[in-house]
Design a protein around this motif. Structure first.
Motif, PDB file in Angstrom:
ATOM      1  N   ILE A   1       0.848  -1.188   0.000  1.00  0.00           N
ATOM      2  CA  ILE A   1       0.000   0.000   0.000  1.00  0.00           C
ATOM      3  C   ILE A   1       0.881   1.236   0.000  1.00  0.00           C
ATOM      4  O   ILE A   1       1.832   1.338   0.779  1.00  0.00           O
ATOM      5  N   THR A   2       0.562   2.195  -0.843  1.00  0.00           N
ATOM      6  CA  THR A   2       1.258   3.468  -0.866  1.00  0.00           C
ATOM      7  C   THR A   2       0.436   4.473  -0.074  1.00  0.00           C
ATOM      8  O   THR A   2      -0.673   4.833  -0.477  1.00  0.00           O
ATOM      9  N   THR A   3       0.972   4.908   1.066  1.00  0.00           N
ATOM     10  CA  THR A   3       0.241   5.811   1.940  1.00  0.00           C
ATOM     11  C   THR A   3       1.084   7.049   2.217  1.00  0.00           C
ATOM     12  O   THR A   3       2.273   6.956   2.548  1.00  0.00           O
ATOM     13  N   GLU A   4       0.453   8.205   2.104  1.00  0.00           N
ATOM     14  CA  GLU A   4       1.116   9.466   2.418  1.00  0.00           C
ATOM     15  C   GLU A   4       0.668   9.908   3.809  1.00  0.00           C
ATOM     16  O   GLU A   4      -0.523  10.007   4.090  1.00  0.00           O
ATOM     17  N   MET A   5       1.603  10.165   4.690  1.00  0.00           N
ATOM     18  CA  MET A   5       1.287  10.606   6.042  1.00  0.00           C
ATOM     19  C   MET A   5       2.108  11.857   6.359  1.00  0.00           C
ATOM     20  O   MET A   5       3.339  11.851   6.252  1.00  0.00           O
ATOM     21  N   ILE A  12      -2.478  15.699  11.886  1.00  0.00           N
ATOM     22  CA  ILE A  12      -2.083  14.507  11.126  1.00  0.00           C
ATOM     23  C   ILE A  12      -2.897  14.490   9.836  1.00  0.00           C
ATOM     24  O   ILE A  12      -4.119  14.685   9.852  1.00  0.00           O
ATOM     25  N   ILE A  13      -2.245  14.235   8.722  1.00  0.00           N
ATOM     26  CA  ILE A  13      -2.924  14.084   7.432  1.00  0.00           C
ATOM     27  C   ILE A  13      -2.505  12.756   6.823  1.00  0.00           C
ATOM     28  O   ILE A  13      -1.307  12.467   6.709  1.00  0.00           O
ATOM     29  N   ILE A  14      -3.477  11.943   6.467  1.00  0.00           N
ATOM     30  CA  ILE A  14      -3.208  10.639   5.857  1.00  0.00           C
ATOM     31  C   ILE A  14      -3.984  10.522   4.556  1.00  0.00           C
ATOM     32  O   ILE A  14      -5.208  10.741   4.520  1.00  0.00           O
ATOM     33  N   ASN A  15      -3.291  10.170   3.480  1.00  0.00           N
ATOM     34  CA  ASN A  15      -3.909   9.882   2.191  1.00  0.00           C
ATOM     35  C   ASN A  15      -3.489   8.467   1.769  1.00  0.00           C
ATOM     36  O   ASN A  15      -2.292   8.154   1.742  1.00  0.00           O
ATOM     37  N   SER A  16      -4.468   7.636   1.463  1.00  0.00           N
ATOM     38  CA  SER A  16      -4.161   6.258   1.076  1.00  0.00           C
ATOM     39  C   SER A  16      -5.080   5.829  -0.056  1.00  0.00           C
ATOM     40  O   SER A  16      -6.284   6.147  -0.042  1.00  0.00           O
ATOM     41  N   PRO A  17      -4.550   5.117  -1.054  1.00  0.00           N
ATOM     42  CA  PRO A  17      -5.407   4.677  -2.170  1.00  0.00           C
ATOM     43  C   PRO A  17      -6.447   3.653  -1.749  1.00  0.00           C
ATOM     44  O   PRO A  17      -7.542   3.611  -2.295  1.00  0.00           O
ATOM     45  N   TYR A  18      -6.095   2.811  -0.748  1.00  0.00           N
ATOM     46  CA  TYR A  18      -7.085   1.832  -0.275  1.00  0.00           C
ATOM     47  C   TYR A  18      -6.643   1.220   1.036  1.00  0.00           C
ATOM     48  O   TYR A  18      -5.472   1.275   1.429  1.00  0.00           O
ATOM     49  N   ILE A  19      -7.627   0.614   1.710  1.00  0.00           N
ATOM     50  CA  ILE A  19      -7.384  -0.152   2.925  1.00  0.00           C
ATOM     51  C   ILE A  19      -8.431  -1.250   2.995  1.00  0.00           C
ATOM     52  O   ILE A  19      -9.571  -1.048   2.553  1.00  0.00           O
ATOM     53  N   ARG A  25     -13.016  -3.559   0.894  1.00  0.00           N
ATOM     54  CA  ARG A  25     -11.968  -2.679   0.367  1.00  0.00           C
ATOM     55  C   ARG A  25     -12.489  -1.240   0.305  1.00  0.00           C
ATOM     56  O   ARG A  25     -13.405  -0.928  -0.452  1.00  0.00           O
ATOM     57  N   PHE A  26     -11.909  -0.372   1.119  1.00  0.00           N
ATOM     58  CA  PHE A  26     -12.202   1.055   1.093  1.00  0.00           C
ATOM     59  C   PHE A  26     -11.140   1.757   0.259  1.00  0.00           C
ATOM     60  O   PHE A  26      -9.947   1.455   0.375  1.00  0.00           O
ATOM     61  N   GLU A  27     -11.578   2.734  -0.541  1.00  0.00           N
ATOM     62  CA  GLU A  27     -10.660   3.405  -1.457  1.00  0.00           C
ATOM     63  C   GLU A  27     -10.678   4.923  -1.240  1.00  0.00           C
ATOM     64  O   GLU A  27     -11.619   5.472  -0.642  1.00  0.00           O
ATOM     65  N   ASP A  28      -9.624   5.580  -1.749  1.00  0.00           N
ATOM     66  CA  ASP A  28      -9.490   7.046  -1.686  1.00  0.00           C
ATOM     67  C   ASP A  28      -9.683   7.570  -0.265  1.00  0.00           C
ATOM     68  O   ASP A  28     -10.487   8.463  -0.003  1.00  0.00           O
ATOM     69  N   ILE A  29      -8.930   7.012   0.662  1.00  0.00           N
ATOM     70  CA  ILE A  29      -9.046   7.406   2.072  1.00  0.00           C
ATOM     71  C   ILE A  29      -8.305   8.724   2.292  1.00  0.00           C
ATOM     72  O   ILE A  29      -7.135   8.863   1.943  1.00  0.00           O
ATOM     73  N   LYS A  30      -9.024   9.683   2.877  1.00  0.00           N
ATOM     74  CA  LYS A  30      -8.436  10.976   3.213  1.00  0.00           C
ATOM     75  C   LYS A  30      -8.813  11.302   4.658  1.00  0.00           C
ATOM     76  O   LYS A  30      -9.985  11.501   4.971  1.00  0.00           O
ATOM     77  N   TYR A  31      -7.799  11.340   5.523  1.00  0.00           N
ATOM     78  CA  TYR A  31      -8.015  11.584   6.948  1.00  0.00           C
ATOM     79  C   TYR A  31      -7.232  12.815   7.372  1.00  0.00           C
ATOM     80  O   TYR A  31      -6.037  12.934   7.084  1.00  0.00           O
ATOM     81  N   VAL A  32      -7.929  13.733   8.071  1.00  0.00           N
ATOM     82  CA  VAL A  32      -7.284  14.964   8.556  1.00  0.00           C
ATOM     83  C   VAL A  32      -7.635  15.140  10.027  1.00  0.00           C
ATOM     84  O   VAL A  32      -8.819  15.180  10.393  1.00  0.00           O
ATOM     85  N   PHE A  33      -6.599  15.246  10.877  1.00  0.00           N
ATOM     86  CA  PHE A  33      -6.790  15.502  12.312  1.00  0.00           C
ATOM     87  C   PHE A  33      -6.130  16.831  12.644  1.00  0.00           C
ATOM     88  O   PHE A  33      -4.962  17.069  12.309  1.00  0.00           O
ATOM     89  N   LEU A  34      -6.903  17.709  13.309  1.00  0.00           N
ATOM     90  CA  LEU A  34      -6.366  19.023  13.652  1.00  0.00           C
ATOM     91  C   LEU A  34      -7.027  19.519  14.933  1.00  0.00           C
ATOM     92  O   LEU A  34      -8.244  19.753  14.974  1.00  0.00           O
ATOM     93  N   LYS A  35      -6.231  19.635  16.002  1.00  0.00           N
ATOM     94  CA  LYS A  35      -6.694  20.224  17.262  1.00  0.00           C
ATOM     95  C   LYS A  35      -7.990  19.592  17.759  1.00  0.00           C
ATOM     96  O   LYS A  35      -9.017  20.266  17.925  1.00  0.00           O
ATOM     97  N   ASP A  36      -7.959  18.295  17.986  1.00  0.00           N
ATOM     98  CA  ASP A  36      -9.097  17.546  18.538  1.00  0.00           C
ATOM     99  C   ASP A  36     -10.302  17.474  17.600  1.00  0.00           C
ATOM    100  O   ASP A  36     -11.409  17.133  18.022  1.00  0.00           O
ATOM    101  N   GLU A  37     -10.111  17.810  16.360  1.00  0.00           N
ATOM    102  CA  GLU A  37     -11.161  17.654  15.343  1.00  0.00           C
ATOM    103  C   GLU A  37     -10.593  16.810  14.206  1.00  0.00           C
ATOM    104  O   GLU A  37      -9.380  16.822  13.950  1.00  0.00           O
ATOM    105  N   TYR A  38     -11.473  16.074  13.541  1.00  0.00           N
ATOM    106  CA  TYR A  38     -10.977  15.276  12.417  1.00  0.00           C
ATOM    107  C   TYR A  38     -12.071  15.102  11.365  1.00  0.00           C
ATOM    108  O   TYR A  38     -13.268  15.265  11.634  1.00  0.00           O
ATOM    109  N   SER A  39     -11.646  14.756  10.176  1.00  0.00           N
ATOM    110  CA  SER A  39     -12.556  14.403   9.080  1.00  0.00           C
ATOM    111  C   SER A  39     -12.012  13.180   8.371  1.00  0.00           C
ATOM    112  O   SER A  39     -10.790  12.984   8.288  1.00  0.00           O
TER     113      SER A  39
END
Length: 310
Positions: A1-5, A12-19, A25-39
């Motif tokens: 898996i190619t994951t950008e962290m 914390i910012i995480i981009n991953s093609p799949y997990i 199989r989940f695809e196009d994962i985009k995770y953003v954590f900032l000051k106790d908030e996340y998306s």
């Protein structure tokens, strides 16, 4: 898996093609954590519904208890947790294809389900604020179908808003009614129904139908049955019912009771509730015309109907 962290002191910012989680199989994962908030944004394509359901947290598993759901689902998922909210906000747009639904404790089974859907846990991110919407819903039930659109709100006490059309073999409907007074029931029903009220998958549904707001048009064809233990044959070649809540309006309905030919125009109150054993009698107002009546036969219906219900 190619994951950008990308990690910083408070983010914390995480981009991953799949997990892959539990075969899904989940695809196009985009995770953003900032000051106790996340998306978290992600999607999946053509996955098995049964595998997706296993990912539901244990405290929410009661939502699908007593039901069996299989088939193929695709979805786009958006999750957002803000600092002021106890629970994250969740929004899912999904598409069902070649799916099936079955109630485990009742003879109700739909197949070949297709639908577009939308789920959200709402403004307050609680079971009470949850909403599930189905649009362009189509399905098969043996020789019939169930199509339309509907919405279920409040997952603590389900509330249903539906606009559906259906075609049913009456033998199937008879199986859904406990201790039905109509024996040897055959024929076909086509219906258009609008319903707003509480929803349950147990005996409470009878009470909820009584308290609901519903309008329907029922078109019967080729109907025949016996009433309770009566040997008389009831035959309705064609009949149209206009239903408003618990009132049924029937116009120029030709039917036979064994050797008697009759035509009925009028209203029947509480007939639907009587059919589901929520009422023990019905109120009939109207007129009956006949070319030929066998009174000795018809009078026996009164004797049977006068028996106490068990």
């Amino acid at each position: 898996i190619t994951t950008e962290m990308i990690m910083h002191k408070d983010s914390i910012i995480i981009n991953s093609p799949y997990i892959i989680m539990n075969k899904t199989r989940f695809e196009d994962i985009k995770y953003v954590f900032l000051k106790d908030e996340y998306s978290l944004n992600m999607r999946f394509e053509k996955q098995e519904i049964k595998d997706i359901l296993l990912l539901i947290p244990d405290k929410f598993q009661d939502i699908v208890k007593g039901q069996e759901i299989n088939g193929i689902i695709s979805a786009i998922i958006k999750v957002k947790k803000e600092q002021d909210n106890l629970n994250p906000y969740c929004e899912i747009d999904f598409y069902l294809n070649n799916s099936e639904y079955k109630l485990l404790d009742h003879p109700f089974h739909l197949s070949e389900i297709k639908a577009k859907g939308h789920f959200t846990n709402g403004k307050y991110q609680t079971l009470e604020s949850c909403s599930l919407i189905f649009k362009e819903f189509s399905s098969k039930k043996n020789q019939g179908f169930l199509n339309g659109q509907f919405e279920v709100n409040n997952f603590n006490e389900y509330h249903l808003i539906a606009d559906m059309s259906a075609s049913w073999e009456l033998t199937e409907l008879s199986e859904l009614m406990n201790a039905s007074p109509f024996k040897n029931l055959t024929g076909k029903l086509q219906t258009q129904i609008k319903y707003e009220g509480k929803l349950s998958f147990d005996e409470k549904i009878k009470q909820y139908i009584n308290a609901s707001i519903h309008d329907a048009r029922w078109e019967f064809s080729g109907v025949s049955f016996n009433y309770k233990e009566s040997p008389l044959n009831f035959i309705f070649p064609k009949s149209i019912w206009e239903i408003k809540n618990n009132n049924v309006v029937i116009k120029d309905n030709d039917f036979q009771i064994s050797e008697s030919d009759l035509r009925f125009t009028g209203e029947i109150n509480d007939l639907i509730l009587y059919l589901i054993d929520e009422k023990d009698k019905i109120d009939i107002k109207g007129s009956v015309l006949s070319k030929e009546v066998k009174f000795k036969q018809l009078i026996t219906i009164k004797d049977i109907n006068g028996e106490d219900k068990e």
